[in-house]
Design a protein around this motif. Structure first.
Motif, short mmCIF file in Angstrom:
data_model
loop_
_atom_site.label_atom_id
_atom_site.label_comp_id
_atom_site.label_asym_id
_atom_site.label_seq_id
_atom_site.Cartn_x
_atom_site.Cartn_y
_atom_site.Cartn_z
N TYR A 79 0.83 -1.20 0.00
CA TYR A 79 0.00 0.00 0.00
C TYR A 79 0.87 1.26 0.00
CZ TYR A 79 -3.44 3.47 1.39
OH TYR A 79 -4.23 4.60 1.45
N GLN A 106 1.05 4.09 -2.88
CA GLN A 106 0.79 5.49 -2.55
C GLN A 106 2.02 6.38 -2.79
OE1 GLN A 106 -2.24 6.84 -1.53
NE2 GLN A 106 -2.88 4.82 -2.25
N ARG A 166 3.43 12.39 2.89
CA ARG A 166 4.00 12.46 1.54
C ARG A 166 4.64 13.83 1.31
NH1 ARG A 166 -0.23 11.39 -0.75
NH2 ARG A 166 -0.03 9.16 -0.92
#
Length: 153
Positions: free
Chosen positions: A25, A29, A69
């Protein structure tokens, strides 16, 4: 990617104590770098282990994956945070912590008054629904229906 050793997704999962699905995941992402082998498997630079740990710490502090992020994109070459990077990032974390402490202290002060009144009523509650001003927007759980809370002074 650098010349550092590449490791399997299972190795990263085991070393970080997480499920392979979580590592996958994070890769999907674009939080951790990977490359595909000729057989289609993902392999990761070994330093991804520290990057995953950073992500988990930031999530535990209440940061969303989008915020994480953005923090990771402040690092040159999408690399894992170094000690110097961590010092810079921790200043950002400390600001967030100070904001949360201030919010919690305000809540703590408000609760003292609430406990004193004992009303336990949302139509009279000074904390959540002061003077029932949200009622002008109609019946029901207005905040859950998407209405913006009315700020009180």
């Amino acid at each position: 990617m650098s010349q550092e050793p590449l490791v399997s997704i299972g190795f990263v999962a085991k070393r970080t104590g997480n499920a392979v699905s979580l590592i996958r995941y994070y890769a999907n992402q674009q939080l951790i770098p990977f490359i595909r082998t000729q057989g289609g498997s993902r392999v990761f630079p070994r330093s991804v282990i520290r990057r995953v740990s950073f992500i988990l710490i930031a999530q535990n502090m209440g940061y969303s994956l989008d915020e994480i992020r953005q923090l990771l994109h402040t690092l040159p070459d999408k690399r894992t945070p170094t000690k110097s990077d961590w010092a810079k990032l921790s200043r950002v974390f400390n600001q967030r912590i100070e904001q949360r402490i201030a919010q919690l202290n305000e809540l703590k002060s408000s609760l003292a008054g609430c406990i004193g009144c004992g009303c336990l009523s949302l139509d009279k509650c000074r904390l959540y629904n002061k003077e029932d001003k949200i009622a002008v927007k109609g019946p029901g759980a207005r905040y859950l229906l998407g209405d913006t809370p009315i700020l009180h002074k």
